[in-house]
Design an enzyme around this catalytic site. Structure first.
Site, PDB file in Angstrom:
ATOM      1  N   SER A 237       7.768  42.384  -8.867  1.00 52.79           N
ATOM      2  CA  SER A 237       7.112  41.403  -8.815  1.00 52.79           C
ATOM      3  C   SER A 237       5.450  41.193  -8.724  1.00 52.79           C
ATOM      4  CB  SER A 237       7.711  40.251  -7.852  1.00 52.79           C
ATOM      5  OG  SER A 237       7.211  40.915  -6.622  1.00 52.79           O
ATOM      6  N   ALA A 257       2.664  53.659   4.689  1.00 53.61           N
ATOM      7  CA  ALA A 257       3.673  53.775   3.448  1.00 53.61           C
ATOM      8  C   ALA A 257       4.865  54.306   4.428  1.00 53.61           C
ATOM      9  CB  ALA A 257       3.311  54.847   2.714  1.00 53.61           C
ATOM     10  N   HIS A 275       0.567  53.759  -6.478  1.00 55.10           N
ATOM     11  CA  HIS A 275       0.137  53.074  -5.458  1.00 55.10           C
ATOM     12  C   HIS A 275      -1.240  53.694  -4.843  1.00 55.10           C
ATOM     13  CE1 HIS A 275       3.445  50.259  -4.181  1.00 55.10           C
ATOM     14  NE2 HIS A 275       3.567  50.534  -5.206  1.00 55.10           N
ATOM     15  N   ARG A 278      -4.411  52.952  -6.871  1.00 57.67           N
ATOM     16  CA  ARG A 278      -4.870  51.413  -6.852  1.00 57.67           C
ATOM     17  C   ARG A 278      -5.707  51.228  -5.439  1.00 57.67           C
ATOM     18  NH1 ARG A 278       0.553  49.024  -8.151  1.00 57.67           N
ATOM     19  NH2 ARG A 278       0.590  48.549  -5.904  1.00 57.67           N
TER      20      ARG A 278
END
Length: 403
Positions: A237, A257, A275, A278
């Protein structure tokens, strides 16, 4: 020291000429922005917007008294209009300082990309920092004005395009909770209106319409950043991106994490790698489900991604997947683990952004253990949401504030 923002947009303005995108199509009224230009006490002009005399007149100001025009963009930057009657625009070499007849002192600040930043000190000692788009100060190790000079009263920069610039300034003590941070050079990458202002507020910044005049050091309604934020969303999402965006303008974030590593699972490894790519380079990572010690200790902001995986580990630890164990003390043991986490979130003094899956809208799981996990995660989200100043639901990449 009073400033007037003759423009607050990207060099091409907003909307961009002939651009059919949704952001440009809806950029009207106060959300339409000319190229960023800053008039300081009617005497110093930083950058030039198209038609500066008309822009100043619309704001109730005049550029007739301008004594110095400074350009921040590199030599190969956007074309600028040089209106008659103004002093010839100049670019100050990095590190050089000049005094203007009006009593202002201007120092050129070195950047990590082409262009020049300017620190302006008013006659009464107020200080502002102005950066061109796509840039951040280079080599900050102490407050940008020099050791002992303290934080700036106002900073104007490309908050959304270079959030790491704001993180560097915060890390160096040049921006604190009392600094008025203004997002300028606004482009069409972010929808204007509520979404633009929401994203800026999450970074502790704000945007104002073109023509706004402000007194440096006189703004006291600096956005109150939430200490605890819960970001909910379904699979893919955009909830993790939203969570990361909320902390990318802050230094020394600890990314927690909870998924750990999975030997031989190529898809999981690819997700983890995405991840990591980013995240800003200044962030650290801890792979752990032991969240309570982190929440109760002092330290930099925490980004916890995600609570669904934390719950999976907690259910593993108490044997909650087994019907027999669940009914023979497993349910109570899991409730105790959840209560301990909720209490730690309630009492934490750290800034925390936690990510969790919203599973209540999906199909009913076919197994008892699946339904048990769904119910437990729903209860966990409710309990943690009650302790957070902000709760947002992300749907199709759009963040919907719930609290």
């Amino acid at each position: 020291m009073e400033i007037t923002l003759l423009g607050t947009g990207a060099p091409e303005g907003l909307p961009r000429p002939d651009c059919p995108c949704a952001s440009c199509a809806t950029a009207s009224g106060d959300e339409a922005r000319a190229a960023t230009a800053l008039l300081v006490d009617g005497a110093v002009l930083l950058d030039l917007t198209p038609g500066p005399a008309f822009a100043a007149a619309r704001a109730g100001r005049s550029i007739a008294g301008v004594r110095q025009v400074l350009l921040s963009h590199p030599h190969d930057g956007p074309a600028v209009e040089f209106p008659a009657g103004l002093p010839a625009p100049v670019r100050v070499p990095d590190g050089r300082e000049l005094s203007v007849i009006s009593g202002h002192r201007v120092r050129a600040v070195a950047l990590d990309a082409p262009g020049t930043g300017y620190e302006v000190t008013g006659p009464e000692g107020e200080r502002l920092l102005y950066l061109p788009p796509g840039t951040a100060p280079a080599g900050l190790s102490a407050p940008a004005g020099g050791p002992g000079s303290g934080p700036y009263d106002m900073v104007l920069l490309d908050v959304l395009g270079r959030p790491d610039a704001l993180a560097r300034l915060r890390g160096a003590g040049a921006v604190t909770a009392t600094t008025d941070v203004l997002g300028v050079h606004v482009d069409h990458d972010v929808p204007p209106g509520p979404e633009l202002h929401r994203r800026l507020a999450a970074a502790g910044a704000r945007a104002v319409p073109d023509g706004t005049s402000l007194v440096v050091g006189d703004y006291h309604a600096v956005p109150d950043l939430p200490r605890r934020t819960l970001v909910l969303g379904g699979a893919r999402s955009g909830k993790s991106v939203e969570a990361e965006r909320r902390l990318e303008s802050f230094p020394d974030v600890l990314y927690v994490a909870t998924g750990g590593t999975r030997e031989g699972d190529a898809d999981w490894a690819a997700r983890v790698a995405l991840h990591r790519e980013r995240r800003p380079g200044s962030w650290r990572t801890a792979e752990t489900c032991d969240l309570v010690p982190l929440l109760t200790a002092d330290g930099p902001p925490l980004l916890i991604d995600c609570l669904a995986l934390w719950l999976t580990d907690a259910m593993d630890s108490v044997g909650a997947w087994s019907d027999a164990t669940w009914h023979d003390g497993g349910e109570e043991a899991l409730a105790a683990r959840v209560a301990e986490l909720v209490a730690a979130v309630r009492g934490t003094r750290r800034t925390v952004v936690a990510v969790s899956n919203e599973v209540g809208s999906g199909v009913v799981p076919a197994t008892a253990s699946g339904r048990r996990f769904r119910d437990a995660l729903g209860r966990l989200n409710v309990a943690l949401g009650a302790q957070c100043e902000q709760v947002v639901l992300v749907v199709a990449g759009q963040a919907l504030p719930l609290r």
